[in-house]
Design a protein around this motif. Structure first.
Motif, PDB file in Angstrom:
ATOM      1  N   TYR A 234     -20.868  23.366  -7.639  1.00  0.00           N
ATOM      2  CA  TYR A 234     -20.003  22.797  -6.602  1.00  0.00           C
ATOM      3  C   TYR A 234     -19.485  21.427  -7.026  1.00  0.00           C
ATOM      4  N   VAL A 235     -20.365  20.614  -7.577  1.00  0.00           N
ATOM      5  CA  VAL A 235     -19.967  19.275  -8.032  1.00  0.00           C
ATOM      6  C   VAL A 235     -18.926  19.391  -9.139  1.00  0.00           C
ATOM      7  N   LYS A 236     -19.152  20.291 -10.088  1.00  0.00           N
ATOM      8  CA  LYS A 236     -18.203  20.464 -11.193  1.00  0.00           C
ATOM      9  C   LYS A 236     -16.853  20.942 -10.674  1.00  0.00           C
ATOM     10  N   ALA A 237     -16.839  21.873  -9.738  1.00  0.00           N
ATOM     11  CA  ALA A 237     -15.576  22.372  -9.183  1.00  0.00           C
ATOM     12  C   ALA A 237     -14.790  21.247  -8.522  1.00  0.00           C
ATOM     13  N   ILE A 238     -15.488  20.383  -7.805  1.00  0.00           N
ATOM     14  CA  ILE A 238     -14.813  19.264  -7.140  1.00  0.00           C
ATOM     15  C   ILE A 238     -14.309  18.266  -8.176  1.00  0.00           C
ATOM     16  N   GLU A 239     -15.135  17.963  -9.161  1.00  0.00           N
ATOM     17  CA  GLU A 239     -14.725  17.005 -10.197  1.00  0.00           C
ATOM     18  C   GLU A 239     -13.538  17.516 -11.009  1.00  0.00           C
ATOM     19  N   ASP A 240     -13.486  18.829 -11.243  1.00  0.00           N
ATOM     20  CA  ASP A 240     -12.419  19.422 -12.048  1.00  0.00           C
ATOM     21  C   ASP A 240     -11.163  19.754 -11.255  1.00  0.00           C
ATOM     22  N   ALA A 241     -11.210  19.558  -9.958  1.00  0.00           N
ATOM     23  CA  ALA A 241     -10.073  19.912  -9.101  1.00  0.00           C
ATOM     24  C   ALA A 241      -8.853  19.067  -9.439  1.00  0.00           C
ATOM     25  N   PRO A 242      -7.688  19.694  -9.467  1.00  0.00           N
ATOM     26  CA  PRO A 242      -6.475  18.929  -9.778  1.00  0.00           C
ATOM     27  C   PRO A 242      -6.131  17.895  -8.706  1.00  0.00           C
ATOM     28  N   ILE A 243      -6.717  18.005  -7.536  1.00  0.00           N
ATOM     29  CA  ILE A 243      -6.443  17.044  -6.473  1.00  0.00           C
ATOM     30  C   ILE A 243      -7.345  15.828  -6.551  1.00  0.00           C
ATOM     31  N   ASN A 244      -8.262  15.845  -7.525  1.00  0.00           N
ATOM     32  CA  ASN A 244      -9.177  14.725  -7.699  1.00  0.00           C
ATOM     33  C   ASN A 244      -8.369  13.461  -7.971  1.00  0.00           C
ATOM     34  N   ASN A 245      -8.772  12.350  -7.390  1.00  0.00           N
ATOM     35  CA  ASN A 245      -8.085  11.062  -7.539  1.00  0.00           C
ATOM     36  C   ASN A 245      -6.670  11.095  -6.984  1.00  0.00           C
ATOM     37  N   ALA A 246      -6.467  11.789  -5.903  1.00  0.00           N
ATOM     38  CA  ALA A 246      -5.140  11.926  -5.311  1.00  0.00           C
ATOM     39  C   ALA A 246      -4.563  10.577  -4.911  1.00  0.00           C
ATOM     40  N   VAL A 247      -5.381   9.675  -4.410  1.00  0.00           N
ATOM     41  CA  VAL A 247      -4.891   8.359  -4.000  1.00  0.00           C
ATOM     42  C   VAL A 247      -4.327   7.615  -5.206  1.00  0.00           C
ATOM     43  N   ASP A 248      -5.050   7.649  -6.323  1.00  0.00           N
ATOM     44  CA  ASP A 248      -4.555   6.986  -7.535  1.00  0.00           C
ATOM     45  C   ASP A 248      -3.235   7.597  -7.994  1.00  0.00           C
ATOM     46  N   LYS A 249      -3.123   8.900  -7.927  1.00  0.00           N
ATOM     47  CA  LYS A 249      -1.889   9.570  -8.349  1.00  0.00           C
ATOM     48  C   LYS A 249      -0.715   9.174  -7.462  1.00  0.00           C
ATOM     49  N   VAL A 250      -0.939   9.101  -6.161  1.00  0.00           N
ATOM     50  CA  VAL A 250       0.126   8.706  -5.236  1.00  0.00           C
ATOM     51  C   VAL A 250       0.537   7.260  -5.491  1.00  0.00           C
ATOM     52  N   LEU A 251      -0.434   6.375  -5.664  1.00  0.00           N
ATOM     53  CA  LEU A 251      -0.113   4.972  -5.924  1.00  0.00           C
ATOM     54  C   LEU A 251       0.641   4.801  -7.237  1.00  0.00           C
ATOM     55  N   ASN A 252       0.249   5.530  -8.271  1.00  0.00           N
ATOM     56  CA  ASN A 252       0.961   5.463  -9.545  1.00  0.00           C
ATOM     57  C   ASN A 252       2.390   5.964  -9.404  1.00  0.00           C
ATOM     58  N   LEU A 253       2.581   7.015  -8.632  1.00  0.00           N
ATOM     59  CA  LEU A 253       3.926   7.541  -8.401  1.00  0.00           C
ATOM     60  C   LEU A 253       4.783   6.531  -7.649  1.00  0.00           C
ATOM     61  N   ILE A 254       4.204   5.876  -6.651  1.00  0.00           N
ATOM     62  CA  ILE A 254       4.936   4.846  -5.903  1.00  0.00           C
ATOM     63  C   ILE A 254       5.328   3.697  -6.837  1.00  0.00           C
ATOM     64  N   ASP A 255       4.396   3.240  -7.663  1.00  0.00           N
ATOM     65  CA  ASP A 255       4.696   2.177  -8.624  1.00  0.00           C
ATOM     66  C   ASP A 255       5.810   2.594  -9.568  1.00  0.00           C
ATOM     67  N   LYS A 256       5.731   3.814 -10.065  1.00  0.00           N
ATOM     68  CA  LYS A 256       6.736   4.312 -11.016  1.00  0.00           C
ATOM     69  C   LYS A 256       8.115   4.364 -10.365  1.00  0.00           C
ATOM     70  N   LEU A 257       8.174   4.885  -9.155  1.00  0.00           N
ATOM     71  CA  LEU A 257       9.464   5.000  -8.465  1.00  0.00           C
ATOM     72  C   LEU A 257       9.999   3.634  -8.032  1.00  0.00           C
ATOM     73  N   ALA A 258       9.109   2.722  -7.696  1.00  0.00           N
ATOM     74  CA  ALA A 258       9.538   1.394  -7.245  1.00  0.00           C
ATOM     75  C   ALA A 258      10.090   0.559  -8.402  1.00  0.00           C
ATOM     76  N   SER A 259       9.664   0.883  -9.621  1.00  0.00           N
ATOM     77  CA  SER A 259      10.118   0.083 -10.772  1.00  0.00           C
ATOM     78  C   SER A 259      11.433   0.589 -11.346  1.00  0.00           C
ATOM     79  N   LYS A 260      11.988   1.625 -10.789  1.00  0.00           N
ATOM     80  CA  LYS A 260      13.275   2.163 -11.286  1.00  0.00           C
ATOM     81  C   LYS A 260      14.433   1.359 -10.776  1.00  0.00           C
TER      82      LYS A 260
END
Length: 68
Positions: free
Chosen positions: A42-68
């Motif tokens: 169960y732990v491995k499935a959660i760690e390997d999930a593509p949604i892991n670190n979703a907050v970081d991914k959203v923040l990085n996307l916001i930074d990327k789009l804001a710098s355009k």
């Protein structure tokens, strides 16, 4: 819907779902033991999930789009 979310989590290997109609003391004890014995999976499935670190991914996307 909570049932659909639970089933989705189970399908992804994050959880064990017991249908209310099937619930009994024996079924619950068996499920708890199964989850405990397979907790690493169960732990491995959660760690390997593509949604892991979703907050970081959203923040990085916001930074990327804001710098355009």
């Amino acid at each position: 819907d909570q049932i659909l979310n639970a089933k989705s989590f189970e399908k992804q290997g994050f959880a064990k779902v017991i249908d209310e109609d099937d619930l009994s003391v024996n079924v619950l004890v068996k499920a708890v033991n199964e989850v405990y014995e397979n907790r690493g999976d169960y732990v491995k499935a959660i760690e390997d999930a593509p949604i892991n670190n979703a907050v970081d991914k959203v923040l990085n996307l916001i930074d990327k789009l804001a710098s355009k």
